[in-house]
Scaffold this motif. Structure first.
Motif, PDB file in Angstrom:
ATOM      1  N   LYS A 186       0.865  -1.180   0.000  1.00 37.15           N
ATOM      2  CA  LYS A 186       0.000   0.000   0.000  1.00 37.15           C
ATOM      3  C   LYS A 186       0.900   1.227   0.000  1.00 37.15           C
ATOM      4  CE  LYS A 186      -3.901  -2.073   2.209  1.00 37.15           C
ATOM      5  NZ  LYS A 186      -5.237  -1.740   1.868  1.00 37.15           N
ATOM      6  N   TYR A 187       0.629   2.123  -0.944  1.00 30.50           N
ATOM      7  CA  TYR A 187       1.408   3.343  -1.071  1.00 30.50           C
ATOM      8  C   TYR A 187       0.486   4.472  -1.487  1.00 30.50           C
ATOM      9  CZ  TYR A 187       4.782   6.741  -2.790  1.00 30.50           C
ATOM     10  OH  TYR A 187       5.489   7.898  -3.000  1.00 30.50           O
ATOM     11  N   ASP A 188       0.508   5.543  -0.748  1.00 32.97           N
ATOM     12  CA  ASP A 188      -0.264   6.741  -1.072  1.00 32.97           C
ATOM     13  C   ASP A 188      -1.750   6.422  -1.252  1.00 32.97           C
ATOM     14  OD1 ASP A 188      -0.294   9.483  -1.335  1.00 32.97           O
ATOM     15  OD2 ASP A 188       0.065   9.453  -3.503  1.00 32.97           O
ATOM     16  N   GLY A 189      -2.284   5.529  -0.388  1.00 31.26           N
ATOM     17  CA  GLY A 189      -3.698   5.206  -0.410  1.00 31.26           C
ATOM     18  C   GLY A 189      -4.135   4.212  -1.475  1.00 31.26           C
ATOM     19  N   GLN A 190      -3.191   3.642  -2.214  1.00 35.18           N
ATOM     20  CA  GLN A 190      -3.528   2.686  -3.266  1.00 35.18           C
ATOM     21  C   GLN A 190      -2.748   1.394  -3.048  1.00 35.18           C
ATOM     22  OE1 GLN A 190      -3.800   4.486  -7.006  1.00 35.18           O
ATOM     23  NE2 GLN A 190      -4.335   2.647  -8.086  1.00 35.18           N
ATOM     24  N   THR A 191      -3.319   0.284  -3.486  1.00 35.75           N
ATOM     25  CA  THR A 191      -2.679  -1.017  -3.341  1.00 35.75           C
ATOM     26  C   THR A 191      -2.041  -1.432  -4.663  1.00 35.75           C
ATOM     27  OG1 THR A 191      -4.316  -1.661  -1.699  1.00 35.75           O
ATOM     28  CG2 THR A 191      -3.041  -3.419  -2.691  1.00 35.75           C
ATOM     29  N   TYR A 192      -0.793  -1.874  -4.586  1.00 33.57           N
ATOM     30  CA  TYR A 192      -0.050  -2.329  -5.751  1.00 33.57           C
ATOM     31  C   TYR A 192       0.455  -3.742  -5.496  1.00 33.57           C
ATOM     32  CZ  TYR A 192       0.113   2.632  -6.917  1.00 33.57           C
ATOM     33  OH  TYR A 192      -0.223   3.925  -7.201  1.00 33.57           O
ATOM     34  N   LEU A 193       0.836  -4.421  -6.560  1.00 31.79           N
ATOM     35  CA  LEU A 193       1.434  -5.740  -6.469  1.00 31.79           C
ATOM     36  C   LEU A 193       2.840  -5.650  -7.053  1.00 31.79           C
ATOM     37  CD1 LEU A 193       0.880  -8.712  -5.706  1.00 31.79           C
ATOM     38  CD2 LEU A 193       0.197  -9.063  -8.067  1.00 31.79           C
ATOM     39  N   VAL A 194       3.845  -5.997  -6.236  1.00 37.08           N
ATOM     40  CA  VAL A 194       5.234  -5.978  -6.678  1.00 37.08           C
ATOM     41  C   VAL A 194       5.672  -7.423  -6.874  1.00 37.08           C
ATOM     42  CG1 VAL A 194       7.589  -5.290  -6.102  1.00 37.08           C
ATOM     43  CG2 VAL A 194       5.671  -3.881  -5.335  1.00 37.08           C
ATOM     44  N   LEU A 195       6.158  -7.733  -8.078  1.00 38.18           N
ATOM     45  CA  LEU A 195       6.584  -9.104  -8.341  1.00 38.18           C
ATOM     46  C   LEU A 195       7.750  -9.139  -9.306  1.00 38.18           C
ATOM     47  CD1 LEU A 195       4.607 -10.660 -11.085  1.00 38.18           C
ATOM     48  CD2 LEU A 195       3.378  -8.977  -9.784  1.00 38.18           C
ATOM     49  N   HIS A 196       8.426 -10.288  -9.350  1.00 45.14           N
ATOM     50  CA  HIS A 196       9.523 -10.485 -10.284  1.00 45.14           C
ATOM     51  C   HIS A 196       8.964 -10.666 -11.687  1.00 45.14           C
ATOM     52  CE1 HIS A 196      12.809 -10.926  -7.381  1.00 45.14           C
ATOM     53  NE2 HIS A 196      11.904 -11.481  -6.605  1.00 45.14           N
ATOM     54  N   GLU A 197       9.722 -10.220 -12.658  1.00 45.60           N
ATOM     55  CA  GLU A 197       9.266 -10.351 -14.047  1.00 45.60           C
ATOM     56  C   GLU A 197       9.060 -11.807 -14.433  1.00 45.60           C
ATOM     57  OE1 GLU A 197      10.289  -8.485 -18.406  1.00 45.60           O
ATOM     58  OE2 GLU A 197      11.948  -8.874 -17.037  1.00 45.60           O
ATOM     59  N   LYS A 198       9.796 -12.734 -13.831  1.00 52.08           N
ATOM     60  CA  LYS A 198       9.648 -14.158 -14.153  1.00 52.08           C
ATOM     61  C   LYS A 198       8.286 -14.713 -13.735  1.00 52.08           C
ATOM     62  CE  LYS A 198      11.588 -15.831  -9.880  1.00 52.08           C
ATOM     63  NZ  LYS A 198      12.626 -16.509  -9.185  1.00 52.08           N
ATOM     64  N   ASP A 199       7.579 -14.003 -12.830  1.00 49.23           N
ATOM     65  CA  ASP A 199       6.246 -14.430 -12.410  1.00 49.23           C
ATOM     66  C   ASP A 199       5.152 -14.001 -13.380  1.00 49.23           C
ATOM     67  OD1 ASP A 199       7.213 -15.687 -10.112  1.00 49.23           O
ATOM     68  OD2 ASP A 199       7.160 -13.814  -8.982  1.00 49.23           O
ATOM     69  N   LEU A 200       5.507 -13.202 -14.381  1.00 44.64           N
ATOM     70  CA  LEU A 200       4.549 -12.809 -15.420  1.00 44.64           C
ATOM     71  C   LEU A 200       4.438 -13.961 -16.412  1.00 44.64           C
ATOM     72  CD1 LEU A 200       5.664  -9.153 -16.122  1.00 44.64           C
ATOM     73  CD2 LEU A 200       3.821  -9.942 -14.630  1.00 44.64           C
ATOM     74  N   VAL A 201       3.210 -14.268 -16.804  1.00 45.36           N
ATOM     75  CA  VAL A 201       2.963 -15.395 -17.706  1.00 45.36           C
ATOM     76  C   VAL A 201       2.845 -14.916 -19.153  1.00 45.36           C
ATOM     77  CG1 VAL A 201       1.376 -17.267 -18.246  1.00 45.36           C
ATOM     78  CG2 VAL A 201       1.832 -16.671 -15.864  1.00 45.36           C
ATOM     79  N   ALA A 202       2.157 -13.785 -19.366  1.00 48.04           N
ATOM     80  CA  ALA A 202       1.928 -13.313 -20.733  1.00 48.04           C
ATOM     81  C   ALA A 202       1.531 -11.847 -20.722  1.00 48.04           C
ATOM     82  CB  ALA A 202       0.812 -14.129 -21.382  1.00 48.04           C
ATOM     83  N   VAL A 203       1.721 -11.206 -21.868  1.00 49.57           N
ATOM     84  CA  VAL A 203       1.216  -9.857 -22.104  1.00 49.57           C
ATOM     85  C   VAL A 203      -0.066 -10.010 -22.908  1.00 49.57           C
ATOM     86  CG1 VAL A 203       1.645  -7.621 -23.200  1.00 49.57           C
ATOM     87  CG2 VAL A 203       3.523  -8.846 -22.096  1.00 49.57           C
ATOM     88  N   ILE A 204      -1.124  -9.336 -22.471  1.00 51.88           N
ATOM     89  CA  ILE A 204      -2.423  -9.425 -23.143  1.00 51.88           C
ATOM     90  C   ILE A 204      -2.535  -8.266 -24.132  1.00 51.88           C
ATOM     91  CG2 ILE A 204      -4.926  -9.419 -22.829  1.00 51.88           C
ATOM     92  CD1 ILE A 204      -4.364 -10.453 -19.964  1.00 51.88           C
ATOM     93  N   ASP A 205      -2.755  -8.591 -25.399  1.00 56.02           N
ATOM     94  CA  ASP A 205      -2.897  -7.557 -26.436  1.00 56.02           C
ATOM     95  C   ASP A 205      -4.310  -7.086 -26.556  1.00 56.02           C
ATOM     96  OD1 ASP A 205      -0.212  -7.524 -27.131  1.00 56.02           O
ATOM     97  OD2 ASP A 205      -0.456  -9.167 -28.543  1.00 56.02           O
TER      98      ASP A 205
END
Length: 94
Positions: free
Chosen positions: A75-94
């Protein structure tokens, strides 16, 4: 804004409430964690043992699919974010 280090990316984390047929609002921890989000920040890339830098394959604004239980919620500045390693990304959605 947050600036990720190493090979990490920061994703937005939309907060959605789900209401059952009976009108009961489910807590966010009782719902399935979303597996798609938008990239809001990207690191400079990771450094290999020989000193070379590997550039990230995603960019700010990409919509991505990620492993369901990957990353750390922040949580930063009132908003929730997800921080993860790039290897945990499965795909880019077009």
């Amino acid at each position: 804004m947050l600036r990720p280090l190493g090979d990490r990316v920061i994703l937005d984390q939309p907060q959605e409430e789900e209401t059952t047929v009976g009108g009961i609002v489910l807590a966010s921890n009782a719902q399935e964690k979303p597996s798609t989000a938008n990239v809001v920040a990207v690191s400079d890339g990771r450094v290999l043992d020989n000193g070379d830098k590997v550039a990230p394959t995603v960019k700010v604004g990409d919509k991505v699919l990620f492993d369901k239980y990957a990353g750390t919620e922040v949580k930063y500045d009132g908003q929730t974010y997800l921080v993860l390693h790039e290897k945990d990304l499965v795909a880019v959605i077009d």
